[in-house]
Design a protein around this motif. Structure first.
Motif, PDB file in Angstrom:
ATOM      1  N   LEU A   8       0.819  -1.214   0.000  1.00  0.00           N
ATOM      2  CA  LEU A   8       0.000   0.000   0.000  1.00  0.00           C
ATOM      3  C   LEU A   8       0.852   1.263   0.000  1.00  0.00           C
ATOM      4  O   LEU A   8       0.339   2.342  -0.249  1.00  0.00           O
ATOM      5  N   ARG A   9       2.138   1.109   0.280  1.00  0.00           N
ATOM      6  CA  ARG A   9       3.009   2.279   0.288  1.00  0.00           C
ATOM      7  C   ARG A   9       3.132   2.886  -1.105  1.00  0.00           C
ATOM      8  O   ARG A   9       3.488   4.028  -1.247  1.00  0.00           O
ATOM      9  N   GLY A  10       2.836   2.101  -2.117  1.00  0.00           N
ATOM     10  CA  GLY A  10       3.004   2.598  -3.479  1.00  0.00           C
ATOM     11  C   GLY A  10       4.481   2.678  -3.828  1.00  0.00           C
ATOM     12  O   GLY A  10       5.323   2.040  -3.203  1.00  0.00           O
ATOM     13  N   THR A  38      16.131   7.313  -6.550  1.00  0.00           N
ATOM     14  CA  THR A  38      15.377   8.509  -6.178  1.00  0.00           C
ATOM     15  C   THR A  38      14.464   8.893  -7.330  1.00  0.00           C
ATOM     16  O   THR A  38      14.892   8.952  -8.482  1.00  0.00           O
ATOM     17  N   ARG A  39      13.205   9.144  -6.995  1.00  0.00           N
ATOM     18  CA  ARG A  39      12.217   9.575  -7.987  1.00  0.00           C
ATOM     19  C   ARG A  39      11.753  10.976  -7.573  1.00  0.00           C
ATOM     20  O   ARG A  39      10.764  11.114  -6.855  1.00  0.00           O
ATOM     21  N   PRO A  40      12.434  12.024  -8.029  1.00  0.00           N
ATOM     22  CA  PRO A  40      12.145  13.377  -7.544  1.00  0.00           C
ATOM     23  C   PRO A  40      10.776  13.920  -7.952  1.00  0.00           C
ATOM     24  O   PRO A  40      10.270  14.838  -7.312  1.00  0.00           O
ATOM     25  N   LEU A  41      10.159  13.361  -8.974  1.00  0.00           N
ATOM     26  CA  LEU A  41       8.875  13.887  -9.444  1.00  0.00           C
ATOM     27  C   LEU A  41       7.680  13.042  -9.013  1.00  0.00           C
ATOM     28  O   LEU A  41       6.545  13.351  -9.374  1.00  0.00           O
ATOM     29  N   ILE A  42       7.921  11.990  -8.239  1.00  0.00           N
ATOM     30  CA  ILE A  42       6.863  11.034  -7.913  1.00  0.00           C
ATOM     31  C   ILE A  42       5.690  11.670  -7.171  1.00  0.00           C
ATOM     32  O   ILE A  42       4.554  11.224  -7.290  1.00  0.00           O
ATOM     33  N   GLU A  43       5.946  12.722  -6.413  1.00  0.00           N
ATOM     34  CA  GLU A  43       4.875  13.335  -5.620  1.00  0.00           C
ATOM     35  C   GLU A  43       4.110  14.421  -6.380  1.00  0.00           C
ATOM     36  O   GLU A  43       3.194  15.025  -5.836  1.00  0.00           O
ATOM     37  N   LEU A  44       4.499  14.662  -7.629  1.00  0.00           N
ATOM     38  CA  LEU A  44       3.798  15.649  -8.446  1.00  0.00           C
ATOM     39  C   LEU A  44       2.727  14.956  -9.279  1.00  0.00           C
ATOM     40  O   LEU A  44       2.907  13.828  -9.718  1.00  0.00           O
ATOM     41  N   THR A  45       1.633  15.664  -9.525  1.00  0.00           N
ATOM     42  CA  THR A  45       0.587  15.105 -10.379  1.00  0.00           C
ATOM     43  C   THR A  45       0.970  15.292 -11.841  1.00  0.00           C
ATOM     44  O   THR A  45       1.825  16.125 -12.183  1.00  0.00           O
ATOM     45  N   GLY A 102     -11.506  13.790  -3.985  1.00  0.00           N
ATOM     46  CA  GLY A 102     -10.290  13.760  -3.173  1.00  0.00           C
ATOM     47  C   GLY A 102      -9.664  12.388  -3.053  1.00  0.00           C
ATOM     48  O   GLY A 102      -8.798  12.175  -2.193  1.00  0.00           O
ATOM     49  N   VAL A 103     -10.056  11.451  -3.909  1.00  0.00           N
ATOM     50  CA  VAL A 103      -9.585  10.070  -3.786  1.00  0.00           C
ATOM     51  C   VAL A 103      -8.065   9.965  -3.873  1.00  0.00           C
ATOM     52  O   VAL A 103      -7.457   9.180  -3.141  1.00  0.00           O
ATOM     53  N   VAL A 104      -7.430  10.755  -4.726  1.00  0.00           N
ATOM     54  CA  VAL A 104      -5.972  10.667  -4.854  1.00  0.00           C
ATOM     55  C   VAL A 104      -5.308  11.065  -3.539  1.00  0.00           C
ATOM     56  O   VAL A 104      -4.399  10.385  -3.066  1.00  0.00           O
ATOM     57  N   ARG A 105      -5.781  12.135  -2.926  1.00  0.00           N
ATOM     58  CA  ARG A 105      -5.240  12.583  -1.643  1.00  0.00           C
ATOM     59  C   ARG A 105      -5.411  11.488  -0.588  1.00  0.00           C
ATOM     60  O   ARG A 105      -4.504  11.203   0.197  1.00  0.00           O
ATOM     61  N   HIS A 106      -6.569  10.839  -0.585  1.00  0.00           N
ATOM     62  CA  HIS A 106      -6.822   9.779   0.397  1.00  0.00           C
ATOM     63  C   HIS A 106      -5.923   8.563   0.149  1.00  0.00           C
ATOM     64  O   HIS A 106      -5.453   7.934   1.107  1.00  0.00           O
ATOM     65  N   LEU A 107      -5.692   8.238  -1.103  1.00  0.00           N
ATOM     66  CA  LEU A 107      -4.788   7.128  -1.418  1.00  0.00           C
ATOM     67  C   LEU A 107      -3.362   7.454  -0.989  1.00  0.00           C
ATOM     68  O   LEU A 107      -2.657   6.596  -0.451  1.00  0.00           O
ATOM     69  N   VAL A 108      -2.943   8.688  -1.207  1.00  0.00           N
ATOM     70  CA  VAL A 108      -1.608   9.112  -0.769  1.00  0.00           C
ATOM     71  C   VAL A 108      -1.504   8.995   0.746  1.00  0.00           C
ATOM     72  O   VAL A 108      -0.507   8.491   1.283  1.00  0.00           O
ATOM     73  N   GLN A 109      -2.531   9.448   1.463  1.00  0.00           N
ATOM     74  CA  GLN A 109      -2.527   9.362   2.927  1.00  0.00           C
ATOM     75  C   GLN A 109      -2.470   7.911   3.392  1.00  0.00           C
ATOM     76  O   GLN A 109      -1.751   7.575   4.343  1.00  0.00           O
ATOM     77  N   ALA A 134       0.677   3.470   5.686  1.00  0.00           N
ATOM     78  CA  ALA A 134       1.287   2.144   5.518  1.00  0.00           C
ATOM     79  C   ALA A 134       2.801   2.231   5.700  1.00  0.00           C
ATOM     80  O   ALA A 134       3.405   1.367   6.351  1.00  0.00           O
ATOM     81  N   GLN A 135       3.418   3.277   5.163  1.00  0.00           N
ATOM     82  CA  GLN A 135       4.858   3.467   5.302  1.00  0.00           C
ATOM     83  C   GLN A 135       5.243   3.632   6.768  1.00  0.00           C
ATOM     84  O   GLN A 135       6.183   3.010   7.247  1.00  0.00           O
ATOM     85  N   ARG A 136       4.501   4.456   7.496  1.00  0.00           N
ATOM     86  CA  ARG A 136       4.795   4.656   8.924  1.00  0.00           C
ATOM     87  C   ARG A 136       4.629   3.348   9.705  1.00  0.00           C
ATOM     88  O   ARG A 136       5.437   3.029  10.578  1.00  0.00           O
TER      89      ARG A 136
END
Length: 190
Positions: free
Chosen positions: A14-16, A32-39, A84-91, A96-98
């Motif tokens: 689930l961490r993606g 390192t994927r520097p752009l991964i957090e950008l849409t 807001g589904v993308v934001r919820h998936l990111v959260q 999961a990472q934590r």
């Protein structure tokens, strides 16, 4: 993340895709994927503002590929249910990472010298989530990776530990045995 959910994953999946990770277990190299957090829209907006051209990989439009059907069919459908589904998936991925970090810290504290075996009594005291984490660490130590290791393998090992007899064969020539109160993983072939 959705690709992994559809194919079958645990919490770790689930961490993606992580922004930074080791290239492989034990490697000093980091990917390192520097752009991964950008849409997609943010990247295209930046390119447009800066008047920078780009190329589109034609495979990204191929609807026969599951990743593209998720991107072009499933995601727009999910956005209809909740914009807001993308934001919820990111959260969810961040949670999961934590969780994975906490579990790894607990295993490291309790089993700092974990290599290829663990006392059955210690193993059985652990919560099932921590049992899987212990097994994951041991399998990585012996096999070098977790390729082809599934939930079914973990459950078979947990069942073996509970019964105290028999053995379980894992992909990569690994045999899990119990001898003299010790759960031991042994590599028998490569």
């Amino acid at each position: 993340m959705l690709f992994r959910i559809i194919r079958g994953t645990g919490i770790k999946g689930l961490r993606g895709i992580l922004p930074k990770r080791r290239l492989s277990a034990g490697s000093d190299f980091r990917l390192t994927r520097p752009l991964i957090e950008l849409t997609h829209q943010e990247i295209l907006g930046f390119l447009k503002d800066q008047k920078i051209g780009y190329r589109l990989d034609a495979t990204n439009l191929d609807q026969t590929m599951l990743r593209n059907r998720i991107r072009w069919e499933l995601m727009p459908l999910l956005r209809q249910y909740n914009p807001g589904v993308v934001r919820h998936l990111v959260q969810l991925g961040e949670d999961a990472q934590r969780n994975e970090e906490v579990i790894a810290r607990i295993i490291k504290q309790r089993y700092s010298r974990l290599k290829s075996s663990i006392k059955i009594s210690d193993f059985q005291k652990e919560h099932p989530v921590l049992q899987v984490a212990v097994l994951t660490e041991i399998i990585r130590n012996i096999k070098g990776n977790l390729k082809l290791i599934t939930r079914t393998h973990y459950e078979a090992i947990r069942k073996l530990a509970k019964s105290g007899k028999g053995e379980v064969h894992l992909p990569g020539g690994i045999v899990v045995q119990i001898k003299q109160g010790i759960l031991r993983l042994v590599k028998i072939s490569s």
